[in-house]
Design an enzyme around this catalytic site. Structure first.
Site, PDB file in Angstrom:
ATOM      1  N   CYS A  29       0.752  -1.381  -0.084  1.00 46.43           N
ATOM      2  CA  CYS A  29       0.075   0.036   0.005  1.00 46.43           C
ATOM      3  C   CYS A  29       0.860   1.390  -0.131  1.00 46.43           C
ATOM      4  O   CYS A  29       0.826   1.752   0.742  1.00 46.43           O
ATOM      5  CB  CYS A  29      -0.782   0.055   1.289  1.00 46.43           C
ATOM      6  SG  CYS A  29      -2.320  -0.482   1.276  1.00 46.43           S
ATOM      7  N   GLY A  56       3.771  -2.535   0.284  1.00 46.92           N
ATOM      8  CA  GLY A  56       2.814  -3.755  -0.223  1.00 46.92           C
ATOM      9  C   GLY A  56       3.060  -4.638  -1.039  1.00 46.92           C
ATOM     10  O   GLY A  56       3.689  -4.145  -2.040  1.00 46.92           O
ATOM     11  N   ASN A 130      -3.785   4.358   1.061  1.00 44.40           N
ATOM     12  CA  ASN A 130      -2.830   3.705   1.974  1.00 44.40           C
ATOM     13  C   ASN A 130      -3.600   3.916   3.308  1.00 44.40           C
ATOM     14  O   ASN A 130      -3.668   5.313   3.825  1.00 44.40           O
ATOM     15  CB  ASN A 130      -1.510   4.294   1.990  1.00 44.40           C
ATOM     16  CG  ASN A 130      -0.785   3.879   2.922  1.00 44.40           C
ATOM     17  OD1 ASN A 130       0.440   4.893   3.463  1.00 44.40           O
ATOM     18  ND2 ASN A 130      -0.793   2.698   3.696  1.00 44.40           N
ATOM     19  N   GLY A 131      -3.565   3.063   4.244  1.00 41.33           N
ATOM     20  CA  GLY A 131      -4.520   3.447   5.673  1.00 41.33           C
ATOM     21  C   GLY A 131      -5.471   2.413   5.816  1.00 41.33           C
ATOM     22  O   GLY A 131      -5.437   1.332   4.983  1.00 41.33           O
ATOM     23  N   TYR A 280       9.837   1.139  11.363  1.00 42.09           N
ATOM     24  CA  TYR A 280      10.143  -0.126  10.470  1.00 42.09           C
ATOM     25  C   TYR A 280       9.413   0.034   9.030  1.00 42.09           C
ATOM     26  O   TYR A 280      10.104  -0.270   7.960  1.00 42.09           O
ATOM     27  CB  TYR A 280       9.252  -1.261  11.107  1.00 42.09           C
ATOM     28  CG  TYR A 280       8.728  -2.332  10.003  1.00 42.09           C
ATOM     29  CD1 TYR A 280       9.982  -3.389   9.716  1.00 42.09           C
ATOM     30  CD2 TYR A 280       7.675  -2.464   9.436  1.00 42.09           C
ATOM     31  CE1 TYR A 280       9.493  -4.412   8.649  1.00 42.09           C
ATOM     32  CE2 TYR A 280       7.413  -3.799   8.536  1.00 42.09           C
ATOM     33  CZ  TYR A 280       8.460  -4.301   8.179  1.00 42.09           C
ATOM     34  OH  TYR A 280       7.974  -5.597   7.362  1.00 42.09           O
ATOM     35  N   SER A 321      15.522  -3.898   8.177  1.00 45.44           N
ATOM     36  CA  SER A 321      15.241  -2.874   8.981  1.00 45.44           C
ATOM     37  C   SER A 321      15.973  -2.675  10.402  1.00 45.44           C
ATOM     38  O   SER A 321      15.768  -1.666  11.032  1.00 45.44           O
ATOM     39  CB  SER A 321      13.568  -2.684   9.358  1.00 45.44           C
ATOM     40  OG  SER A 321      12.987  -3.967   9.266  1.00 45.44           O
ATOM     41  N   ASP A 383      17.113  -6.007  16.281  1.00 46.71           N
ATOM     42  CA  ASP A 383      15.939  -5.923  15.475  1.00 46.71           C
ATOM     43  C   ASP A 383      15.191  -4.588  15.735  1.00 46.71           C
ATOM     44  O   ASP A 383      15.326  -4.036  16.899  1.00 46.71           O
ATOM     45  CB  ASP A 383      15.443  -6.885  15.173  1.00 46.71           C
ATOM     46  CG  ASP A 383      14.587  -7.298  13.963  1.00 46.71           C
ATOM     47  OD1 ASP A 383      14.486  -6.339  13.093  1.00 46.71           O
ATOM     48  OD2 ASP A 383      13.714  -8.438  13.845  1.00 46.71           O
ATOM     49  N   ASP A 384      14.150  -4.188  14.717  1.00 48.50           N
ATOM     50  CA  ASP A 384      13.605  -3.103  15.136  1.00 48.50           C
ATOM     51  C   ASP A 384      12.045  -3.339  15.995  1.00 48.50           C
ATOM     52  O   ASP A 384      11.833  -2.475  16.523  1.00 48.50           O
ATOM     53  CB  ASP A 384      13.144  -2.496  13.590  1.00 48.50           C
ATOM     54  CG  ASP A 384      12.438  -3.302  12.731  1.00 48.50           C
ATOM     55  OD1 ASP A 384      13.003  -4.140  12.231  1.00 48.50           O
ATOM     56  OD2 ASP A 384      11.031  -3.322  12.730  1.00 48.50           O
ATOM     57  N   CYS A 420      -3.190  -2.618  15.167  1.00 48.02           N
ATOM     58  CA  CYS A 420      -3.237  -1.499  14.486  1.00 48.02           C
ATOM     59  C   CYS A 420      -4.381  -1.509  13.548  1.00 48.02           C
ATOM     60  O   CYS A 420      -4.853  -2.239  13.107  1.00 48.02           O
ATOM     61  CB  CYS A 420      -2.031  -1.124  13.504  1.00 48.02           C
ATOM     62  SG  CYS A 420      -2.287   0.282  12.479  1.00 48.02           S
ATOM     63  N   CYS A 474      -0.103   1.153  19.006  1.00 47.82           N
ATOM     64  CA  CYS A 474       0.366  -0.264  18.977  1.00 47.82           C
ATOM     65  C   CYS A 474       1.225  -0.474  20.290  1.00 47.82           C
ATOM     66  O   CYS A 474       1.432  -1.707  20.692  1.00 47.82           O
ATOM     67  CB  CYS A 474       1.104  -0.727  17.540  1.00 47.82           C
ATOM     68  SG  CYS A 474       2.502   0.408  17.147  1.00 47.82           S
TER      69      CYS A 474
HETATM   70  O1  LIG Z   1       8.043 -10.902  15.225  1.00 46.12           O
HETATM   71  P1  LIG Z   1       7.625 -11.153  13.880  1.00 46.12           P
HETATM   72  O2  LIG Z   1       6.165 -11.313  13.702  1.00 46.12           O
HETATM   73  O3  LIG Z   1       8.513 -12.123  13.139  1.00 46.12           O
HETATM   74  O4  LIG Z   1       7.762  -9.709  13.105  1.00 46.12           O
HETATM   75  C1  LIG Z   1       8.808  -8.528  13.568  1.00 46.12           C
HETATM   76  C2  LIG Z   1       9.924  -8.883  12.207  1.00 46.12           C
HETATM   77  O5  LIG Z   1       9.244  -8.348  10.877  1.00 46.12           O
HETATM   78  C3  LIG Z   1      10.206  -7.483  10.440  1.00 46.12           C
HETATM   79  O6  LIG Z   1      10.916  -7.814   9.327  1.00 46.12           O
HETATM   80  P2  LIG Z   1      10.577  -8.121   7.887  1.00 46.12           P
HETATM   81  O7  LIG Z   1      11.192  -9.414   7.394  1.00 46.12           O
HETATM   82  O8  LIG Z   1       9.011  -7.800   7.562  1.00 46.12           O
HETATM   83  O9  LIG Z   1      11.304  -6.785   7.085  1.00 46.12           O
HETATM   84  P3  LIG Z   1      12.590  -6.398   7.129  1.00 46.12           P
HETATM   85  O10 LIG Z   1      13.460  -7.190   6.131  1.00 46.12           O
HETATM   86  O11 LIG Z   1      12.569  -5.070   6.158  1.00 46.12           O
HETATM   87  O12 LIG Z   1      13.333  -5.974   8.188  1.00 46.12           O
HETATM   88  C4  LIG Z   1      10.864  -6.750  11.622  1.00 46.12           C
HETATM   89  O13 LIG Z   1      11.774  -6.250  11.218  1.00 46.12           O
HETATM   90  C5  LIG Z   1      11.159  -7.984  12.405  1.00 46.12           C
HETATM   91  O14 LIG Z   1      12.234  -8.677  12.036  1.00 46.12           O
HETATM   92  N1  LIG Z   2      -2.163  -1.088   3.658  1.00 51.56           N
HETATM   93  C1  LIG Z   2      -3.032  -0.367   3.528  1.00 51.56           C
HETATM   94  O1  LIG Z   2      -2.755   0.880   3.423  1.00 51.56           O
HETATM   95  C2  LIG Z   2      -4.226  -1.046   3.064  1.00 51.56           C
HETATM   96  C3  LIG Z   2      -5.106  -0.067   2.484  1.00 51.56           C
HETATM   97  C4  LIG Z   2      -6.759  -0.801   2.552  1.00 51.56           C
HETATM   98  N2  LIG Z   2      -7.089  -0.682   3.950  1.00 51.56           N
HETATM   99  C5  LIG Z   2      -6.741  -2.271   1.796  1.00 51.56           C
HETATM  100  O2  LIG Z   2      -6.853  -3.163   2.724  1.00 51.56           O
HETATM  101  O3  LIG Z   2      -6.755  -2.287   0.831  1.00 51.56           O
END
Ligand SMILES: O=P(O)(O)OC[C@H]1O[C@H](OP(=O)(O)OP(=O)(O)O)[C@H](O)[C@@H]1O
Ligand SMILES: NC(=O)CC[C@H](N)C(=O)O
Length: 513
Positions: A29, A56, A130-131, A280, A321, A383-384, A420, A474
């Site tokens: 998105c 997305g 987006n949203g 993130y 990230s 990690d983030d 969220c 969140c």
């Molecule tokens: O606890 P979880 O449910 O596993 O989610 C958290 C993880 O998801 C994201 O990584 P992701 O692989 O989405 O993306 P990135 O490679 O951009 O860090 C984030 O950086 C964490 O590593």
């Molecule tokens: N991640 C989003 O921004 C999603 C946009 C919209 N709520 C959808 O589900 O298509």
């Protein structure tokens, strides 16, 4: 995918449809919009979406207009899987909107892929979002109160799209402007929406963009030599050589046509930007509300080192990230920084994939440990975020298998405890590992020797934004846009879908799978 109903065409201004599955072997998105006569707007949109792919990865689409008709091309998959040169070459015009989706309301299906399309009394509109909207039941009732498709449309020439998400409802509301302009109709509809929205939409001649009064998601305005651009993140502007003009303001609607740019305020701004964009979601090279996302993440890492020091031999990131925060942690702690994981560059983000099985498989596919970097060492892994805990559990195991002497996990955001409702698929409270468990219990669950999460204040200060102007729901459960129904907290957003094909009216669209 086969087409239902007849193909559009014949009345001179009808929307034509391009369904990739009808294109034989020619294979097509974050939001993006461009108004630029003389430019190859579909290619600019393609490159803009490519830069926004991290937002997305379920489906992608582009709508383009040549002034007489809108063509929409969308499908499931990554931008690069949906579009090719031939498809893009067939999308000719002077304005376009594009979308890369991951679903928050409504399933991940072709029907809910965007831009959504709908004919109007004087043409048609195409819209990307987006949203996430939280008053969808109310909006559903408003849509149901509109004259039905049978009264309004010739279904023999305009097939029906059965969209089951929030975006489809807004498209239907905007499209109904029999006695007024789309611009005027938008100024009536936008104040009715609750939740997060950055919309880009168009009719045959005009590009529109709007951002919710809280400005939860980012949206920027840019300039080309011969046109205007709007995009979720400024990195998309840099990619296509556009310069940043400014952010679209919370509560602002922008209209761009041959007369230039007009701005309307449809609501008083009450800024609550999503803090998780800094943690993130956004690209590190994005700047949001004047603050570099990369610099915020490095500062979160430095702060984490101050809050949770540990004696160790090596700081490693969980790519991607987690990397800037790991660099900040290493810098502040004086512990060497190194690469402990190799990431397969062809694997996308894992927590935004639609099913738990895919997420778990995705992690193993994505990361491999570099044994010689790890063996015998005390490792700090940064990690983030921890959402469901899948990533940390898998990577702690990998580090142990690689011979790590100790594994200390440091996270550059506080525990994610609340879902969220504004555009991130954080799912139900039950799925969030920090909802039921303390940090000590999480450390035990993922197998780490220690676990430290940055404080809320530490994270917020790193963004250099006023805490009062950030959505931190969140982490805190304090939602800046009041939830219409507390029971939502126990549900997954995908279950709160507003309509199914068997409930409510079908929304008109150009082509059905
Ligand atoms: O606890 P979880 O449910 O596993 O989610 C958290 C993880 O998801 C994201 O990584 P992701 O692989 O989405 O993306 P990135 O490679 O951009 O860090 C984030 O950086 C964490 O590593
Ligand atoms: N991640 C989003 O921004 C999603 C946009 C919209 N709520 C959808 O589900 O298509």
């Amino acid at each position: 995918m086969s087409s239902q109903g007849s193909r559009p065409g014949g009345d001179g201004r009808l929307t034509a449809a391009l369904d990739p599955h009808d294109q034989g072997p020619q294979d097509a998105c974050g939001v993006f919009g461009v108004w630029a006569p003389g430019e190859d707007v579909s290619k600019l949109t393609y490159f803009g979406l490519y830069a926004l792919q991290h937002r997305g990865q379920e489906s992608a689409g582009i709508a383009v207009s040549n002034g007489r008709q809108i063509l929409v091309y969308k499908d499931m998959g990554l931008v690069s899987q949906v579009f090719d040169e031939t498809t893009l070459a067939s999308l000719k015009g002077h304005l376009a909107v594009g979308h890369a989706r991951y679903s928050t309301t409504g399933a991940s299906t072709w029907q809910n892929a965007q831009p959504t399309f709908r004919p109007t009394a004087d043409g048609s509109i195409a819209l990307g979002h987006n949203g996430n909207l939280i008053n969808t039941h109310e909006l559903r009732e408003m849509v149901d109160a509109l004259p039905g498709p049978d009264d309004e449309l010739d279904l023999h020439t305009r097939p029906v799209e059965v969209s089951t998400n929030d975006t489809g409802l807004v498209t239907a509301l905007l499209a109904h402007h029999p006695d007024t302009s789309l611009e005027q109709r938008a100024l009536e509809v936008l104040p009715l929406l609750r939740g997060a929205f950055c919309f880009v939409w168009m009719n045959e001649n005009t590009l529109y963009a709007a951002r919710d009064p809280q400005g939860i998601r980012p949206l920027v305005l840019g300039r080309l030599d011969r046109g205007w651009v709007v995009a979720s993140e400024d990195a998309a502007l840099a990619t296509i050589g556009a310069s940043v003009v400014r952010e679209v303001e919370p509560g602002e609607m922008i209209v761009i046509d041959e007369n230039g740019l007009r701005s309307h305020r449809f609501a008083e701004p009450d800024r609550k930007g999503c803090v998780f964009e800094y943690v993130y979601l956004a690209r590190p090279d994005a700047t949001i509300s004047g603050r570099s996302v990369h610099e915020s993440r490095v500062e979160m890492g430095r702060q984490l080192a101050r809050e949770f020091p540990v004696e160790a031999d090596l700081v490693i990131p969980v790519p991607e990230s987690g990397t800037p925060a790991a660099a900040g942690y290493a810098e502040e702690s004086g512990i060497p920084f190194g690469q402990g994981f190799v990431k397969n560059a062809y694997v996308g983000r894992t927590f935004i994939q639609p099913s738990q099985t895919l997420r778990q498989l995705g992690i193993r596919l994505k990361l491999n440990a570099l044994d010689h970097m790890i063996r015998g060492k005390r490792i700090v892994v940064v990690d983030d975020s921890i959402v469901r805990g899948n990533t940390q559990r898998a990577q702690v195991r990998m580090l142990r298998e690689a011979g790590a002497a100790e594994v200390h996990v440091r996270i550059s955001s506080p525990p994610v405890k609340w879902p969220c409702f504004y555009g991130i698929d954080f799912a139900t409270r039950a799925e969030l590992i920090a909802n039921g468990l303390s940090p000590e219990e999480i450390a035990a669950s993922i197998g780490a020797d220690s676990l430290g999460y940055i404080s809320l204040e530490g994270m917020v200060d790193s963004t250099k934004q006023a805490a009062s102007q950030l959505c931190q729901a969140c982490f805190t459960g304090e939602y800046p846009v009041e939830l219409p129904d507390e029971s939502l907290l126990g549900k997954h957003l995908l279950e709160t879908s507003i309509a199914s094909p068997t409930h409510g009216k079908a929304l008109p669209v150009l082509n059905n799978p």
